[in-house]
Each structure stands twice: as structure tokens, then as C-alpha cells.
Design an enzyme around this catalytic site. Structure first.
Site, PDB file in Angstrom:
ATOM      1  N   CYS A   1      -5.538  12.381  12.839  1.00 19.92           N
ATOM      2  CA  CYS A   1      -5.509  10.944  12.598  1.00 19.92           C
ATOM      3  C   CYS A   1      -5.460  10.295  13.978  1.00 19.92           C
ATOM      4  CB  CYS A   1      -4.262  10.631  11.767  1.00 19.92           C
ATOM      5  SG  CYS A   1      -3.908   8.899  11.643  1.00 19.92           S
TER       6      CYS A   1
ATOM      7  N   ILE B   1       7.847   7.314  16.865  1.00 20.08           N
ATOM      8  CA  ILE B   1       7.479   8.045  15.646  1.00 20.08           C
ATOM      9  C   ILE B   1       6.182   8.813  15.816  1.00 20.08           C
ATOM     10  CG2 ILE B   1       7.012   7.831  13.166  1.00 20.08           C
ATOM     11  CD1 ILE B   1       9.832   6.920  13.827  1.00 20.08           C
TER      12      ILE B   1
ATOM     13  N   ARG C   1      -8.522  -0.732   4.788  1.00 18.95           N
ATOM     14  CA  ARG C   1      -7.679   0.306   4.180  1.00 18.95           C
ATOM     15  C   ARG C   1      -6.315  -0.259   3.803  1.00 18.95           C
ATOM     16  NH1 ARG C   1      -6.459   4.944   7.635  1.00 18.95           N
ATOM     17  NH2 ARG C   1      -5.298   5.377   5.761  1.00 18.95           N
TER      18      ARG C   1
ATOM     19  N   ASP D   1       3.828  20.139   7.607  1.00 17.81           N
ATOM     20  CA  ASP D   1       4.621  21.381   7.564  1.00 17.81           C
ATOM     21  C   ASP D   1       5.950  21.216   6.828  1.00 17.81           C
ATOM     22  OD1 ASP D   1       4.889  19.756  10.038  1.00 17.81           O
ATOM     23  OD2 ASP D   1       6.602  21.056  10.370  1.00 17.81           O
TER      24      ASP D   1
ATOM     25  N   ARG E   1      -4.996  10.381   4.440  1.00 17.13           N
ATOM     26  CA  ARG E   1      -3.984  11.436   4.578  1.00 17.13           C
ATOM     27  C   ARG E   1      -2.997  11.418   3.420  1.00 17.13           C
ATOM     28  NH1 ARG E   1      -3.203  13.373   8.507  1.00 17.13           N
ATOM     29  NH2 ARG E   1      -0.997  13.594   8.131  1.00 17.13           N
TER      30      ARG E   1
ATOM     31  N   ARG F   1       0.135  14.409  12.835  1.00 22.50           N
ATOM     32  CA  ARG F   1       0.596  14.137  11.459  1.00 22.50           C
ATOM     33  C   ARG F   1       0.460  15.351  10.542  1.00 22.50           C
ATOM     34  NH1 ARG F   1      -1.353   8.393   9.544  1.00 22.50           N
ATOM     35  NH2 ARG F   1       0.388   8.661   8.112  1.00 22.50           N
ATOM     36  N   PRO F   2       1.058  16.480  10.905  1.00 25.99           N
ATOM     37  CA  PRO F   2       1.027  17.661  10.034  1.00 25.99           C
ATOM     38  C   PRO F   2       1.844  17.419   8.766  1.00 25.99           C
ATOM     39  CG  PRO F   2       2.577  17.993  11.818  1.00 25.99           C
ATOM     40  CD  PRO F   2       1.891  16.684  12.096  1.00 25.99           C
TER      41      PRO F   2
ATOM     42  N   ASP G   1       5.068   0.702  11.854  1.00 29.73           N
ATOM     43  CA  ASP G   1       3.863   0.041  11.319  1.00 29.73           C
ATOM     44  C   ASP G   1       3.762  -1.422  11.735  1.00 29.73           C
ATOM     45  OD1 ASP G   1       3.714   1.809   8.125  1.00 29.73           O
ATOM     46  OD2 ASP G   1       3.272   2.402  10.179  1.00 29.73           O
TER      47      ASP G   1
ATOM     48  N   LYS H   1       0.844  -1.207   0.000  1.00 32.12           N
ATOM     49  CA  LYS H   1       0.000   0.000   0.000  1.00 32.12           C
ATOM     50  C   LYS H   1       0.877   1.254   0.000  1.00 32.12           C
ATOM     51  CE  LYS H   1      -1.734   1.526   4.062  1.00 32.12           C
ATOM     52  NZ  LYS H   1      -1.359   2.899   4.376  1.00 32.12           N
ATOM     53  N   ASN H   2       1.890   1.267   0.866  1.00 30.89           N
ATOM     54  CA  ASN H   2       2.681   2.486   1.044  1.00 30.89           C
ATOM     55  C   ASN H   2       3.707   2.705  -0.052  1.00 30.89           C
ATOM     56  OD1 ASN H   2       1.136   2.996   3.232  1.00 30.89           O
ATOM     57  ND2 ASN H   2       2.685   2.448   4.743  1.00 30.89           N
TER      58      ASN H   2
HETATM   59  C1  EPZ Z   1       4.196   7.084   6.236  1.00 33.59           C
HETATM   60  O1  EPZ Z   1       3.347   8.074   6.806  1.00 33.59           O
HETATM   61  C2  EPZ Z   1       3.344   5.830   6.126  1.00 33.59           C
HETATM   62  N1  EPZ Z   1       2.222   6.087   5.226  1.00 33.59           N
HETATM   63  C3  EPZ Z   1       2.834   5.438   7.514  1.00 33.59           C
HETATM   64  O2  EPZ Z   1       2.106   4.212   7.373  1.00 33.59           O
HETATM   65  C4  EPZ Z   1       4.049   5.175   8.407  1.00 33.59           C
HETATM   66  O3  EPZ Z   1       3.604   4.863   9.714  1.00 33.59           O
HETATM   67  C5  EPZ Z   1       4.935   6.440   8.455  1.00 33.59           C
HETATM   68  O4  EPZ Z   1       5.305   6.821   7.108  1.00 33.59           O
HETATM   69  C6  EPZ Z   1       6.212   6.228   9.256  1.00 33.59           C
HETATM   70  O5  EPZ Z   1       6.935   5.167   8.721  1.00 33.59           O
HETATM   71  C7  EPZ Z   1       2.458   6.092   3.883  1.00 33.59           C
HETATM   72  O6  EPZ Z   1       3.570   5.897   3.424  1.00 33.59           O
HETATM   73  C8  EPZ Z   1       1.271   6.339   3.005  1.00 33.59           C
HETATM   74  P1  EPZ Z   1       5.984  10.557   8.381  1.00 33.59           P
HETATM   75  P2  EPZ Z   1       3.835   9.617   6.843  1.00 33.59           P
HETATM   76  O7  EPZ Z   1       5.835  11.805   7.609  1.00 33.59           O
HETATM   77  O8  EPZ Z   1       4.730   9.887   5.712  1.00 33.59           O
HETATM   78  C9  EPZ Z   1       5.869  13.924  11.691  1.00 33.59           C
HETATM   79  C10 EPZ Z   1       0.309   2.754   7.717  1.00 33.59           C
HETATM   80  O9  EPZ Z   1      -0.048   2.196   8.765  1.00 33.59           O
HETATM   81  N2  EPZ Z   1       5.767  14.887  10.584  1.00 33.59           N
HETATM   82  O10 EPZ Z   1       7.183   9.692   8.128  1.00 33.59           O
HETATM   83  O11 EPZ Z   1       2.622  10.442   7.021  1.00 33.59           O
HETATM   84  C11 EPZ Z   1       4.670  13.006  11.814  1.00 33.59           C
HETATM   85  O12 EPZ Z   1       3.657  13.620  12.575  1.00 33.59           O
HETATM   86  C12 EPZ Z   1       0.710   4.213   7.746  1.00 33.59           C
HETATM   87  O13 EPZ Z   1       0.414   2.177   6.600  1.00 33.59           O
HETATM   88  C13 EPZ Z   1       5.731  16.247  10.868  1.00 33.59           C
HETATM   89  O14 EPZ Z   1       5.765  16.669  12.024  1.00 33.59           O
HETATM   90  O15 EPZ Z   1       4.688   9.655   8.181  1.00 33.59           O
HETATM   91  C14 EPZ Z   1       5.257  11.794  12.499  1.00 33.59           C
HETATM   92  O16 EPZ Z   1       5.283  12.025  13.893  1.00 33.59           O
HETATM   93  C15 EPZ Z   1       0.447   4.846   9.100  1.00 33.59           C
HETATM   94  N3  EPZ Z   1       5.657  17.145   9.832  1.00 33.59           N
HETATM   95  C16 EPZ Z   1       6.692  11.728  11.949  1.00 33.59           C
HETATM   96  O17 EPZ Z   1       6.953  13.035  11.420  1.00 33.59           O
HETATM   97  C17 EPZ Z   1       5.632  16.727   8.520  1.00 33.59           C
HETATM   98  O18 EPZ Z   1       5.590  17.590   7.619  1.00 33.59           O
HETATM   99  C18 EPZ Z   1       6.902  10.718  10.835  1.00 33.59           C
HETATM  100  O19 EPZ Z   1       5.838  10.908   9.931  1.00 33.59           O
HETATM  101  C19 EPZ Z   1       5.663  15.347   8.259  1.00 33.59           C
HETATM  102  C20 EPZ Z   1       5.745  14.441   9.294  1.00 33.59           C
END
Ligand code: EPZ
Length: 421
Positions: A117, A328, A398, A125, A93, A122-123, A306, A22-23
Site C-alpha cells: 500500500c 502508525i 475510495r 500477520d 486491503r 501493512r501486513p 487518518d 467508511k471504516n
Molecule cells: C485501519 O487500517 C483503517 N482502515 C486505516 O484507515 C487506519 O489508518 C488504520 O486502521 C489506523 O488507524 C480501516 O479501518 C478499513 P492497523 P488497518 O492494522 O487496520 C501494522 C483510511 O485512510 N500491522 O491498525 O489496516 C500496520 O502495518 C485507512 O481510511 C502489522 O504490522 O491498520 C500499521 O503499521 C488507511 N501487522 C499498524 O500496525 C498486522 O497484522 C496499524 O495498522 C496488522 C497491522
């Protein structure tokens, strides 16, 4: 509404084929926006999140069709609406992944801010800051990100404050058609990022360093189409392997790649299981009761967040106490209270859960809250003594293709029931 009903206690045995990830598929779908020829995506899993993304692309004007080989053909040349409206983004998202591709192709994009979420704020920014460094003008109003780049995007050096998977993917895609060189520092190293880079290179992009913390992209004028391949879903594979182990079983996952799960398999061996691997399969055999093992989720190549909920379910019936730290996301322990309802002994202290293994879990009515928490409840139900009824199973659909069918093929007594609202 639908429930999943499980009569637990049967050790899982046999082999199950793993679907495309999926990812990996979600960013590959967004990358189709960059192509000025049709793309053909192979091994795209049939999941609700995938449908959300393909519906979004079709709404933008792209032609999206499956052929009789189950390959997904996408031609985004007719697309003329560089937008992702709230009612589409709110259910997934990852729709924010279209922001970079839309902006660099159309010079503008309007994408709804993803809502909150269950597992954390999960911003996005870091996605937005990176696009501003590449020359975008970004405004956020009424819950919408309004991005403009009338002169196109230019390269830049972006240092991520923290590792972000979709942030890395969004900016890598935007950089493929930006003018000049873009360097992404502290980039995500996940296999899904490498899969995306491989696909973009096959379309003509110039990308180096993917899989390391520093990715360099030289912008090009256009990207072609062609065949794109999705890697195996490592999270799905780990879910079935962990389910087998916590039932005292012997499960093989096929059509996958053991190199995608090195951190997980190292912990499984530490817990006392036997692990056998080949080019495209992994087999895990329980040798009696598992031993408790500590885990600490980290960005790849560390232990994947995950798989945290699934590993916790497995530790609920291990010998000893396992300390599980989630670094995370700020709220990724929604499965804990549901597992406690099933007889697990888990004490939470901030971002760490102390899981004291019990001999058996007992079936109970429980509620799914987020995708991976739901998977951990299915696993616990399959291992527990008695009946487990899981509500709100839309969370599971999902990210898991045909989960009851695959679990049944391993010997589980599991059914999906349709219940009146
Ligand atoms: C990806 O989400 C995956 N989703 C998530 O899988 C996975 O848990 C996550 O990466 C971590 O490995 C997809 O790939 C579609 P991040 P993502 O940006 O990219 C913070 C599942 O179960 N952050 O790596 O949204 C954020 O809040 C899903 O399949 C900011 O603060 O995760 C988090 O605490 C769940 N600002 C951390 O960084 C930003 O601009 C890592 O989030 C971006 C992220």
C-alpha cells in the site's frame, strides 16, 4: 481518467452533512457473513471501497440490494464460496476483514494477501497469529491465505504486539461464533470497533470491553440479522472542518458526533480557532491566522493517523512551525512533496515533518497518491491562490462521498473533469 480542478482563495462558509463512516461500514459488511438471517445496514456511504466489499459478498453468493430508503439489505445464507480472490482484494486491503467471518462460518477460507500500500507494508500477520491461537491451520502460498478450522474455532487469549484496528475487528468477529471465551489484549479502541461490537451484540453476540484495550467475547451458537447502524465518518468531518479553517472560514459539519473527534478538536482549539459543538454538529471558526501546533499520531483516543495529512495542510498556512510525527505507518508523508509544489515549506526528518507556515499557498498541478493525502491536496487547492489540478482522483473516491459537491456547497470553486488517458 479524471482530474479535479480548483480555483482557490474563497473562505469556506456554511454547513455540510457528514456521511456514514467508511471504516465502520467495511467491518459491518463483513459481519453480515456471520448472520443466519438478513441484515439491513443503515447510512452506508456510496464509496468505491464499499462497492468493492459488496461486490465481493455478492460474488461469494450473498444477495445484496439497496432499497428505496438507501438501506443496504444483505442475506448471506445463499453464500457458498468462502473466498476473496486477488483481483478483488488488491484494490482494497480491508477485504481481509472477511477472513475471520468466513473461517468461523464455513470452517475454511481462502483470502488473498492484501498487496502493498502506498502508506506502508501493512501486513496482516497479527490477524493470522490470532486465528492460529483460536485453532485455525494457516498456510500462505501463491499470495493466498489458506485457512482451515474443520473442528471450528475455539476461544483463546490474544495479545496484540501493536494496536491493529482491522486485526481487532477480524478476531472479534471470529470469536463471536467460536467455542468458549476469547480475550483480546492491547485491542484497538477506535469508535469503529465499538460500532462493530454494538452491531454484533444486536445480532446476539456476547461482547464486553469494546472501547477499552481488553475485549472479552463469549462464543454463541448463532447470530441473527436485523438493523445495523453505521456511525458518522469522523475523518470526513475533520477534513471539512480543517478545510474551512485553512481558508479563514466558518464551517459546520452536521449529522456527526463531537465525541468522535476529541483529540482533533483539542488541537484545533490550541491553534486558536473557535469550536462550537452540539449533540450532532461541530462548528469551527477561524479567528484570523491559525497558530502552529505539534501533533503526534497515535491509536485512539490519540490523534488519528487518518487526519495527519489534513492537519498538515492546515499547518502549511499557520503562524510558526508545526512538528508532525507519524507513528502508525512508515510512509504516510506522500502528500509532503505535493504540498511543497504548492509553496508549502516542509522539511522531512524520518517520521517527523517540520511545517513552517507560509502566508499563502499557490495553485499548481499535483498528483494524488493515497486516500488521505488526496484529501489534503483538495484542501490546499481550495485555500491556495490560483488554479490547482489534481490527477489520479480515484484515490479520493475510495473514501469521500461527492467531495466536489460538498466542497461547492461551502463556496469552493471546484469541478471534476474527465480527461482522455
Ligand atoms: C485501519 O487500517 C483503517 N482502515 C486505516 O484507515 C487506519 O489508518 C488504520 O486502521 C489506523 O488507524 C480501516 O479501518 C478499513 P492497523 P488497518 O492494522 O487496520 C501494522 C483510511 O485512510 N500491522 O491498525 O489496516 C500496520 O502495518 C485507512 O481510511 C502489522 O504490522 O491498520 C500499521 O503499521 C488507511 N501487522 C499498524 O500496525 C498486522 O497484522 C496499524 O495498522 C496488522 C497491522
Amino acid at each position: 481518467m479524471e482530474n479535479i480542478v480548483i480555483q482557490g482563495g474563497t473562505p469556506l462558509k456554511g454547513s455540510v452533512e457528514i456521511s456514514g463512516a467508511k471504516n465502520a461500514a467495511l467491518p459491518l459488511l463483513a459481519a453480515a457473513i456471520l448472520a443466519d438471517e438478513p441484515v439491513i445496514l443503515h447510512r452506508i456511504p456510496h464509496l468505491n471501497d464499499i462497492s468493492t466489499m459488496t461486490n465481493l459478498l455478492a460474488w461469494q453468493g450473498a444477495e445484496v440490494t439497496y432499497d428505496d430508503q438507501n438501506c443496504l439489505h444483505i442475506d448471506t445464507r445463499p453464500a457458498n464460496k468462502p473466498e476473496a480472490p486477488y483481483d478483488m482484494v488488491k484494490t482494497m486491503r480491508a477485504s481481509s476483514l472477511v477472513l475471520g467471518p468466513l473461517l468461523v462460518r464455513f470452517g475454511e477460507a481462502k483470502v488473498s494477501l492484501p498487496g502493498g500500500c502506498a502508506i506502508g507494508a501493512r501486513p496482516i500477520d497479527m490477524h493470522l497469529k490470532g486465528l492460529e491461537i483460536m485453532g485455525a491451520e494457516i498456510e500462505v502460498e501463491h499470495g493466498m491465505v489458506i485457512a482451515k478450522a474443520p473442528k471450528g474455532l475455539h476461544g483463546g487469549r490474544i495479545v496484540f504486539d501493536m494496536v491493529t484496528v482491522t486485526g481487532t475487528e477480524n478476531l472479534m468477529m471470529a470469536a463471536t461464533l467460536a467455542k468458549g471465551e476469547t480475550v483480546l489484549e492491547n485491542a484497538a479502541r477506535e469508535p469503529e470497533v465499538v460500532n462493530l461490537a454494538d452491531a454484533l451484540r444486536s445480532m446476539g453476540a456476547q461482547i464486553e470491553g469494546d472501547g477499552t484495550a481488553c475485549i472479552t467475547i463469549q462464543g454463541v451458537d448463532r447470530l441473527a440479522g436485523g438493523d445495523i447502524y453505521t456511525i458518522s465518518d469522523r475523518i470526513e468531518a475533520a477534513t471539512y472542518l480543517a478545510a474551512g479553517l485553512m481558508t479563514g472560514g466558518d464551517v459546520t459539519v452536521t449529522n456527526t458526533d463531537p465525541h468522535l473527534l476529541e483529540a482533533f478538536l483539542a488541537r484545533v482549539k490550541e491553534a486558536g480557532a473557535t469550536v462550537e459543538t452540539g449533540d450532532d454538529y461541530i462548528r469551527c471558526i477561524a479567528n484570523g491566522r491559525l497558530q502552529a501546533v505539534n501533533i503526534h499520531t497515535m491509536p485512539h483516543p490519540g490523534f488519528p493517523t487518518d487526519i495527519q495529512a489534513q492537519f498538515m495542510a492546515m499547518m502549511c498556512v499557520a503562524e510558526g512551525t508545526s512538528l508532525i510525527s507519524e507513528t502508525i505507518f512508515e510512509n504516510r508523508f506522500m502528500h509532503v512533496q505535493e504540498l511543497v509544489r504548492m509553496g508549502a515549506d516542509i522539511q522531512l526528518d524520518g517520521h517527523t515533518a517540520a511545517v513552517k507556515g507560509v502566508a499563502r499557498l499557490s495553485g499548481a498541478p499535483v498528483m494524488a497518491t493515497d486516500l488521505r493525502a488526496s484529501a489534503s491536496l483538495v484542501m490546499a487547492g481550495v485555500a491556495a491562490e490560483g488554479e490547482t489540478v489534481i490527477s489520479r482522483v480515484y484515490h479520493i473516491d475510495r473514501g469521500y462521498e461527492r467531495i466536489e459537491e460538498k466542497m461547492r456547497s461551502l463556496g469552493a470553486n471546484i469541478e471534476r473533469h474527465y480527461v482522455q488517458k
